[in-house]
Write a protein that holds these residues in place. Sequence first.
Motif, PDB file in Angstrom:
ATOM      1  N   ALA A   1       0.817  -1.206   0.000  1.00  0.00           N
ATOM      2  CA  ALA A   1       0.000   0.000   0.000  1.00  0.00           C
ATOM      3  C   ALA A   1       0.857   1.264   0.000  1.00  0.00           C
ATOM      4  O   ALA A   1       0.491   2.290  -0.583  1.00  0.00           O
ATOM      5  CB  ALA A   1      -0.938  -0.006   1.204  1.00  0.00           C
ATOM      6  N   SER A   2       2.011   1.189   0.640  1.00  0.00           N
ATOM      7  CA  SER A   2       2.864   2.362   0.783  1.00  0.00           C
ATOM      8  C   SER A   2       3.498   2.828  -0.526  1.00  0.00           C
ATOM      9  O   SER A   2       3.960   3.970  -0.620  1.00  0.00           O
ATOM     10  CB  SER A   2       3.966   2.080   1.801  1.00  0.00           C
ATOM     11  OG  SER A   2       4.749   0.967   1.397  1.00  0.00           O
ATOM     12  N   VAL A   3       3.527   1.961  -1.538  1.00  0.00           N
ATOM     13  CA  VAL A   3       4.170   2.318  -2.800  1.00  0.00           C
ATOM     14  C   VAL A   3       3.207   2.317  -3.980  1.00  0.00           C
ATOM     15  O   VAL A   3       3.581   2.751  -5.077  1.00  0.00           O
ATOM     16  CB  VAL A   3       5.363   1.393  -3.115  1.00  0.00           C
ATOM     17  CG1 VAL A   3       6.332   1.363  -1.950  1.00  0.00           C
ATOM     18  CG2 VAL A   3       4.900  -0.007  -3.485  1.00  0.00           C
ATOM     19  N   LYS A   4       1.996   1.842  -3.772  1.00  0.00           N
ATOM     20  CA  LYS A   4       1.039   1.736  -4.867  1.00  0.00           C
ATOM     21  C   LYS A   4       0.773   3.109  -5.461  1.00  0.00           C
ATOM     22  O   LYS A   4       0.555   4.079  -4.736  1.00  0.00           O
ATOM     23  CB  LYS A   4      -0.260   1.095  -4.375  1.00  0.00           C
ATOM     24  CG  LYS A   4      -1.132   0.550  -5.486  1.00  0.00           C
ATOM     25  CD  LYS A   4      -2.241  -0.326  -4.920  1.00  0.00           C
ATOM     26  CE  LYS A   4      -3.005  -1.002  -6.045  1.00  0.00           C
ATOM     27  NZ  LYS A   4      -4.063  -1.893  -5.531  1.00  0.00           N
ATOM     28  N   GLY A   5       0.833   3.188  -6.781  1.00  0.00           N
ATOM     29  CA  GLY A   5       0.633   4.458  -7.461  1.00  0.00           C
ATOM     30  C   GLY A   5       1.913   5.230  -7.716  1.00  0.00           C
ATOM     31  O   GLY A   5       1.928   6.176  -8.513  1.00  0.00           O
TER      32      GLY A   5
END
Length: 121
Positions: free
Chosen positions: A62-66
Amino acid sequence: QMRLVESGGGLVLAGGSLRLSCAASGRTFSHYVMGWFRQAPGKEREFVAAVSWGGGNTYYAASVKGRFTISRHNAKNTVYLQMNSLKPEDTAVYYCAADPRGDPHGPWDYWGQGTQVTVSS
């Protein structure tokens, strides 16, 4: 035995980009899920991203998504991690890993030696 060699780490300003590469040898590359993990000082190693055998499916923390994109080129036996909009909290040693199943929370068979990524504010 599969050998994994990472490259592309370095020092970058916050908001900048880096592209990591991981070259594999010794095993049939397309038989393995490929992943990237990272370990910051004083913290446990954490999952970052993974890509399925043919490259059609990708998974991200989640911390790197996108911001991060994982991809692979099976003809070149190489997996990549494009990192954009980098933050100081992305500072860590980044490891490439390979596993036939590629469970983000399970053991992985093969690991690279790691490459340092440092993001300054």
